[in-house]
Scaffold this motif. Structure first.
Motif, PDB file in Angstrom:
ATOM      1  N   CYS A   1     -60.094 -31.510 100.054  1.00  9.05           N
ATOM      2  CA  CYS A   1     -59.001 -32.261 100.677  1.00  9.05           C
ATOM      3  C   CYS A   1     -58.412 -33.190  99.618  1.00  9.05           C
ATOM      4  N   HIS A   2     -57.110 -33.065  99.372  1.00 12.73           N
ATOM      5  CA  HIS A   2     -56.414 -33.924  98.405  1.00 12.73           C
ATOM      6  C   HIS A   2     -55.361 -34.749  99.139  1.00 12.73           C
ATOM      7  N   ILE A   3     -55.303 -36.015  98.799  1.00 10.04           N
ATOM      8  CA  ILE A   3     -54.385 -36.936  99.475  1.00 10.04           C
ATOM      9  C   ILE A   3     -53.757 -37.848  98.430  1.00 10.04           C
TER      10      ILE A   3
ATOM     11  N   VAL B   1     -49.262 -42.582 102.685  1.00  8.69           N
ATOM     12  CA  VAL B   1     -50.341 -41.605 102.496  1.00  8.69           C
ATOM     13  C   VAL B   1     -49.841 -40.206 102.827  1.00  8.69           C
ATOM     14  N   THR B   2     -50.010 -39.262 101.890  1.00  7.99           N
ATOM     15  CA  THR B   2     -49.594 -37.879 102.161  1.00  7.99           C
ATOM     16  C   THR B   2     -50.773 -36.921 102.029  1.00  7.99           C
ATOM     17  N   TYR B   3     -50.827 -35.962 102.925  1.00  5.15           N
ATOM     18  CA  TYR B   3     -51.846 -34.898 102.922  1.00  5.15           C
ATOM     19  C   TYR B   3     -51.269 -33.717 102.133  1.00  5.15           C
ATOM     20  N   ASN B   4     -52.017 -33.283 101.114  1.00  6.41           N
ATOM     21  CA  ASN B   4     -51.441 -32.348 100.151  1.00  6.41           C
ATOM     22  C   ASN B   4     -51.929 -30.903 100.316  1.00  6.41           C
ATOM     23  N   HIS B   5     -51.063 -29.990  99.946  1.00 10.95           N
ATOM     24  CA  HIS B   5     -51.333 -28.549  99.748  1.00 10.95           C
ATOM     25  C   HIS B   5     -52.525 -27.952 100.512  1.00 10.95           C
ATOM     26  N   PRO B   6     -52.438 -27.912 101.864  1.00 12.42           N
ATOM     27  CA  PRO B   6     -53.555 -27.334 102.630  1.00 12.42           C
ATOM     28  C   PRO B   6     -53.887 -25.893 102.232  1.00 12.42           C
ATOM     29  N   ALA B   7     -52.885 -25.089 101.813  1.00 17.75           N
ATOM     30  CA  ALA B   7     -53.172 -23.682 101.476  1.00 17.75           C
ATOM     31  C   ALA B   7     -54.077 -23.609 100.248  1.00 17.75           C
ATOM     32  N   TRP B   8     -53.708 -24.313  99.185  1.00 14.20           N
ATOM     33  CA  TRP B   8     -54.526 -24.326  97.952  1.00 14.20           C
ATOM     34  C   TRP B   8     -55.920 -24.885  98.255  1.00 14.20           C
TER      35      TRP B   8
ATOM     36  N   TYR C   1     -58.188 -35.125 110.911  1.00 14.26           N
ATOM     37  CA  TYR C   1     -57.640 -36.133 109.988  1.00 14.26           C
ATOM     38  C   TYR C   1     -56.642 -37.026 110.728  1.00 14.26           C
ATOM     39  N   GLU C   2     -56.767 -38.314 110.490  1.00 15.42           N
ATOM     40  CA  GLU C   2     -55.944 -39.288 111.221  1.00 15.42           C
ATOM     41  C   GLU C   2     -55.270 -40.260 110.259  1.00 15.42           C
ATOM     42  N   GLY C   3     -54.054 -40.641 110.595  1.00 17.59           N
ATOM     43  CA  GLY C   3     -53.465 -41.822 109.970  1.00 17.59           C
ATOM     44  C   GLY C   3     -52.609 -41.585 108.742  1.00 17.59           C
ATOM     45  N   MET C   4     -52.442 -40.302 108.313  1.00 18.30           N
ATOM     46  CA  MET C   4     -51.555 -40.113 107.162  1.00 18.30           C
ATOM     47  C   MET C   4     -50.098 -40.306 107.601  1.00 18.30           C
ATOM     48  N   ASP C   5     -49.236 -40.635 106.641  1.00 17.41           N
ATOM     49  CA  ASP C   5     -47.821 -40.809 106.957  1.00 17.41           C
ATOM     50  C   ASP C   5     -47.068 -39.483 106.925  1.00 17.41           C
ATOM     51  N   ALA C   6     -47.514 -38.573 106.066  1.00 16.95           N
ATOM     52  CA  ALA C   6     -46.753 -37.328 105.876  1.00 16.95           C
ATOM     53  C   ALA C   6     -47.670 -36.240 105.351  1.00 16.95           C
ATOM     54  N   MET C   7     -47.197 -35.011 105.396  1.00 23.08           N
ATOM     55  CA  MET C   7     -47.919 -33.907 104.751  1.00 23.08           C
ATOM     56  C   MET C   7     -46.938 -33.107 103.913  1.00 23.08           C
ATOM     57  N   GLU C   8     -47.477 -32.373 102.951  1.00 26.26           N
ATOM     58  CA  GLU C   8     -46.616 -31.552 102.101  1.00 26.26           C
ATOM     59  C   GLU C   8     -46.281 -30.249 102.814  1.00 26.26           C
ATOM     60  N   ILE C   9     -45.026 -30.126 103.234  1.00 21.76           N
ATOM     61  CA  ILE C   9     -44.620 -28.857 103.842  1.00 21.76           C
ATOM     62  C   ILE C   9     -44.420 -27.822 102.729  1.00 21.76           C
ATOM     63  N   VAL C  10     -44.068 -28.308 101.546  1.00 21.56           N
ATOM     64  CA  VAL C  10     -43.988 -27.442 100.355  1.00 21.56           C
ATOM     65  C   VAL C  10     -44.622 -28.163  99.180  1.00 21.56           C
ATOM     66  N   ASN C  11     -45.500 -27.475  98.475  1.00 18.52           N
ATOM     67  CA  ASN C  11     -46.030 -27.969  97.201  1.00 18.52           C
ATOM     68  C   ASN C  11     -45.654 -26.903  96.181  1.00 18.52           C
ATOM     69  N   TYR C  12     -44.650 -27.211  95.348  1.00 18.17           N
ATOM     70  CA  TYR C  12     -44.057 -26.186  94.477  1.00 18.17           C
ATOM     71  C   TYR C  12     -45.046 -25.700  93.410  1.00 18.17           C
ATOM     72  N   GLY C  13     -45.882 -26.603  92.913  1.00 17.75           N
ATOM     73  CA  GLY C  13     -46.886 -26.183  91.928  1.00 17.75           C
ATOM     74  C   GLY C  13     -47.775 -25.082  92.491  1.00 17.75           C
TER      75      GLY C  13
ATOM     76  N   GLY D   1     -48.946 -18.998  93.222  1.00 19.76           N
ATOM     77  CA  GLY D   1     -49.102 -17.826  94.074  1.00 19.76           C
ATOM     78  C   GLY D   1     -49.583 -18.108  95.480  1.00 19.76           C
ATOM     79  N   TYR D   2     -49.681 -19.377  95.848  1.00 23.70           N
ATOM     80  CA  TYR D   2     -50.127 -19.704  97.207  1.00 23.70           C
ATOM     81  C   TYR D   2     -48.937 -19.732  98.154  1.00 23.70           C
ATOM     82  N   ASP D   3     -49.205 -19.405  99.412  1.00 23.78           N
ATOM     83  CA  ASP D   3     -48.184 -19.581 100.433  1.00 23.78           C
ATOM     84  C   ASP D   3     -48.202 -21.048 100.823  1.00 23.78           C
ATOM     85  N   ASP D   4     -47.332 -21.816 100.244  1.00 25.03           N
ATOM     86  CA  ASP D   4     -47.333 -23.227 100.573  1.00 25.03           C
ATOM     87  C   ASP D   4     -46.136 -23.617 101.428  1.00 25.03           C
ATOM     88  N   ASN D   5     -45.720 -22.717 102.287  1.00 24.92           N
ATOM     89  CA  ASN D   5     -44.725 -23.034 103.283  1.00 24.92           C
ATOM     90  C   ASN D   5     -45.515 -23.427 104.531  1.00 24.92           C
TER      91      ASN D   5
END
Ligand SMILES: [Zn+2]
Ligand SMILES: [Zn+2]
Length: 353
Positions: free
Chosen positions: A91-93, A156-163, A174-186, A191-195
């Motif tokens: 889990c990366h935040i 606080v953002t929740y990052n790249h769940p696919a990776w 998970y509770e209390g984050m402000d946002a999540m990455e709907i796209v992580n271009y890296g 090659g991950y589906d990060d949509n």
């Protein structure tokens, strides 16, 4: 009552292009913070959040009247003792700090130091009276870290769940984050589906009122391809009266932004305005092929340009009792932009006329 979710650009309101997740030589990225500033500015950006792994070095010296450096860092925790490292769930935040606050939270004096970060250990600011913070990969463990960041006023953002190989049973608690990455271009480049629309909707349908961002998470270190290959593909466009740290940070906290995707030579779709009035959602956009209107129900809508043509907006009438809606734009080359989700019962927080 008319609610202005994204106002039109005017004398008092501007839109600023931001990369909210970035790595430099301070951890495992290849470029210096100064190079990153110069390269992003050359690509039309006004804001970069420096979020090196587990190390906050303040970059306020890079801020000037055309560029804002946001300070932050990316924290991580994962499964341990898994026989195959590449199957470990992690889990990366990212924690983005408020103005003039360079304090690190969840600090451990010796663990979790990536890349070059050890060189900067001496400059880390943290509460020295506290013992080393022990991380634990569980919902409680992740929530404890988010709580520390929120106490410190961070975005606080929740990052790249696919990776991260995280799925519903992992992020469900998970509770209390402000946002999540709907796209992580890296991650997209790797090659991950990060949509991550489905993951975003999982959070929303649990009643978690969080925003979505697109970011690069650039490291600029792939020697086999162009060094900029993981840059300028996922970005957040922030609506704010000025480029000051406090105005931009407030806009992040208040959801005054949208996310988009493109390439170094192609700007992705843009929201030019978005409003809600009498169960009607109206938006103006750059030229796009399709506009999707999505909700918590099996009740979505779309507006599509006839083949070979483009449209520059849409209007959707809401005829069901929905809890939230969000909008996705698709341009003629397939690049997407994403609005935040708007909960009908909390639109009062948006300016009305
Ligand atoms: Zn990460
Ligand atoms: Zn990262």
């Amino acid at each position: 009552m008319k609610y202005i979710l994204l106002p039109e650009k005017s004398e008092n309101i501007n839109y600023y292009k931001a990369n909210l997740h970035c790595h430099s030589v301070i951890s495992d990225g290849r470029k210096t913070p100064e190079q990153i500033k110069a390269d992003y500015m050359a690509h039309g950006y006004s804001i970069v959040a420096y979020t090196d792994h587990n190390m906050l070095v303040a970059h306020d010296d890079l801020t000037d009247d055309k560029f804002l450096a946001l300070n932050g860092f990316e924290i991580d925790v994962g499964e341990e003792h898994h026989p195959k490292g590449e199957a470990n769930k992690v889990c990366h935040i990212c924690f983005i700090s408020p103005e003039n606050n360079h304090k690190m939270v969840c600090y451990h004096r010796t663990d979790n130091i990536w890349g070059n970060a050890a060189k900067y250990r001496e400059s880390a600011q943290y509460d020295e009276s506290l013992p080393d913070f022990i991380r634990e990969y569980s919902a409680n463990g992740v929530n404890a870290m988010i709580e520390e960041a929120k106490k410190n006023g961070c975005f606080v953002t929740y990052n790249h769940p696919a990776w991260s190989l995280e799925n519903y049973p992992c992020y469900n608690g998970y509770e209390g984050m402000d946002a999540m990455e709907i796209v992580n271009y890296g991650c997209v480049v790797e090659g991950y589906d990060d949509n991550n629309g489905h993951c975003y909707e999982d959070f929303l349908n649990q009643g978690k009122r969080i925003y979505c961002i697109a970011s690069d998470d650039n490291h600029n270190r792939n020697p086999d391809t162009h060094e900029d290959c993981d840059s300028y593909g996922g970005y957040t466009v922030i609506c704010s009266p000025s480029l000051s740290y406090s105005d931009i940070f407030n806009s992040l906290k208040n959801g005054m932004f949208y996310s988009s995707t493109g390439t170094p030579v192609h700007t992705g779709p843009e929201f030019l305005s978005l409003s809600y009035e009498d169960k009607k959602v109206t938006l103006k956009t750059s030229k796009v092929r399709s506009v999707y209107f999505m909700t918590n129900l099996r009740y979505c809508q779309s507006k599509n340009a006839p083949f070979g043509t483009l449209i520059d907006g849409a209007e959707f009438e809401i005829k069901r009792d929905i809890k939230w809606f969000r909008i996705v734009l698709v341009d003629e080359f397939g690049y997407k932009a994403y609005s935040n989700a708007y909960f009908i019962d909390s639109l009062d927080s948006f300016k009305s006329e």
